[in-house]
Design an enzyme around this catalytic site. Sequence first.
Site, short mmCIF file in Angstrom:
data_model
loop_
_atom_site.label_atom_id
_atom_site.label_comp_id
_atom_site.label_asym_id
_atom_site.label_seq_id
_atom_site.Cartn_x
_atom_site.Cartn_y
_atom_site.Cartn_z
CE LYS A 493 -1.94 -1.70 3.67
NZ LYS A 493 -3.35 -1.65 3.30
CB THR A 600 -9.77 -1.18 -1.87
OG1 THR A 600 -8.62 -0.51 -2.38
CG2 THR A 600 -10.92 -0.19 -1.75
CE LYS A 604 -7.96 -3.62 -4.88
NZ LYS A 604 -7.06 -2.46 -4.90
#
Length: 754
Positions: A493, A600, A604
């Site tokens: 991220k 998000t 996933k």
Amino acid sequence: MDIEKNLDQTLAELGTTLDEATNAQLFCALLRMVRDLETGMRPAAGDRKLYYFSAEFLVGRLLRANLVNLGLADEVERVLSAHGTTLAAVEDCEPEPSLGNGGLGRLAACFLDSIASLGLPGDGVGLNYHYGLFRQDLSGGLQHEEPNPWIEPESWLIDTGASFSVPFGFGPLTARMYDIEVPGYENGVVNRLPLFDVEEPSPAPERGIAFDKGDVAHGLTSFLYPDDSDEAGRLLRVYQQYFMVSAGAQLILAELEERGFAPEELDRHVAVHINDTHPSMVIPELVRLLMERGIEFEDAADIVERTCGYTNHTILAEALETWPMGYIEQVAPGIVPVIRQLDELARRRTSDERVAVIDPSDVVHMANMDVHFSHAVNGVAALHTQILVESEMRPFAELYPEKFSNKTNGITFRRWLMGCNPELASLLTDAIGSGWTRDAARLEDLLSLRGDADFVQRLLEVKEGNKEHLAAWLSAEKNVEVDPHSIFDIQVKRMHQYKRQQMNALYAIWKYLQIKRGNVPNRPLTMVFGAKAAPAYTLAKDTIALLLALGRLIAEDPEVAPWLRLVFVENYNVTAAEHLIPAADVSEQISLASKEASGTSNMKFMANGALTLGTLDGANVEIAELVGHENIYLFGRSSEDVIGLYDRGDYRPWDVWQADGELAEVLDFICSPELLARGDAGCITRVYRDFIAKDYFMALLDARDYVTVKERCLADYEDRASWGEKALVNVAKSGFFSSDRTIREYDRDIWHLS
């Protein structure tokens, strides 16, 4: 269609054949084939149309995604295999569009996919960046930024021939419009993503990402989020934002007129959505353009308020944009009087200075303008929306309670399961049928297989195969060797202190010291990181330097290397994510509670059978509610505790360091000679000092609990049948996080397109 015949004809135009073509030529032929097919399709039709404004759209490579949505991926794979290659090999020739960076842009891309797949009339609106955020180079143990060009002669971009004149303070600048087509899933619909560009873009810098930020006419679309550590960079961001919204607003009104509607009918036939504060100036720009068409200010403001919706993505002050009015006067003088009138109108609604559009220092608060002059405002996870309503935007929620709602984020399973994990997708379809591909909620049918040892074993075998694939990809593409039989613990991220990669680094040090003492784990552990740090975010870049030094130290220690590996994936992007996420065993979602709006990547990883190790933050809260606490690994202080610590100002990292001897040993190791010798000592020392003196995102507060729960998680992995059932539950419950569900909620409550 006859794909083999189509490819033969296209390759003949390129002077080759299916048997002799290179993968690059095959990519070119497939791109042309897909574009020709999409040219014959039509956009979704309806009385109302959505325009989704976002500063970034992290679309990823488009060949496989488009083939999946067109229903052609399996047949193309068959044809390529018959001629000695694979779709994966061909798509490796495709440059990934440099149009986004993190979760905001990836969410926007998922939303466009869902809008088209649900047959809703709606397009994106953005900018055509040429060199992206940057291409990350980690040579020398530090992050270096280089341009990331992606536009080639054969591209997904379509020059529409349309252009609009944007009225800047220095004079008009032409915005040329390009489209990227967005096909729906097997429904014959193709929507689009209009991207605006300057007519004569600057060439890429020869080295690094420094460029003339004052040359707006040529450099405006060079880079996403140009360095704003100086005034030229901050002004360029304002120029970018106004360029996007002015051209987009003109496009909206031009299409409204083409459809036969008057400007006064804008709110009845158009929905505008503002994705975070970067497109906020679309509000005064639309008001200005309506006033140019003879509509009085208050009527124009009312029309625009009924047209616009706003999504808040963060409570971090750094991301709630504010701009000095002097900047806007220089960049877009035409909207200055409109913004002042909007401020006066807002002040007639309330005297509360906290919610003013313009503060006493003559600074414009974009989020405040968005809330006042949008008819709907939403957060992106249940906890995030609760914090907005009860704390961060409480004055607004009390003024406009009817405006606020929650719309928990989602992902498109077409890319993030069907596309990137076809083996798992095939297993699921064999087990429960193909209904889940159109309605992800049908994944819950998997729960009937919880006690099926054969199915659970096949689920684990798919994961093992994906780990083998990732190990091969890391070796071939990144020159990194990993053990596919180890536990893959992955945190990928944006690099930011609130996401707390620095706390994961503390665990790596703790584990290293444990192994040095002879406490070897049951199974080797591979820790994988992937992240870019903003060029001006020094502490984030320092954290990358720390992680790189740790990785080198571990790899060079013969006692530790067989049991622990720390890998940092250079230039993390969507393509890398599509390899990493299907192979993950453990999904690191360890942000400080209350700071991550949603996330998000957690969704996933969950959909691909990884187990979450995380705090009760963002959408982790909803994941925990769905899967049950026995199928997730939670640690850390609650959001209420964290908010209380900030309110009281009584968190002292020095005290934590002094009180916990083992944690102090881990921290002090950061400045050990053996670690400093393997990286940039200045960067690494700054991380150490920040931990002790500031630790704004409270990594030390949660570190002890983090280590304890992570060790329990890794121990549980050894019970493979139990772990497999936990993974099954996570996949089964992930359907809630489909972006199709999210978009249906936006449409039902905000856009009213269907």
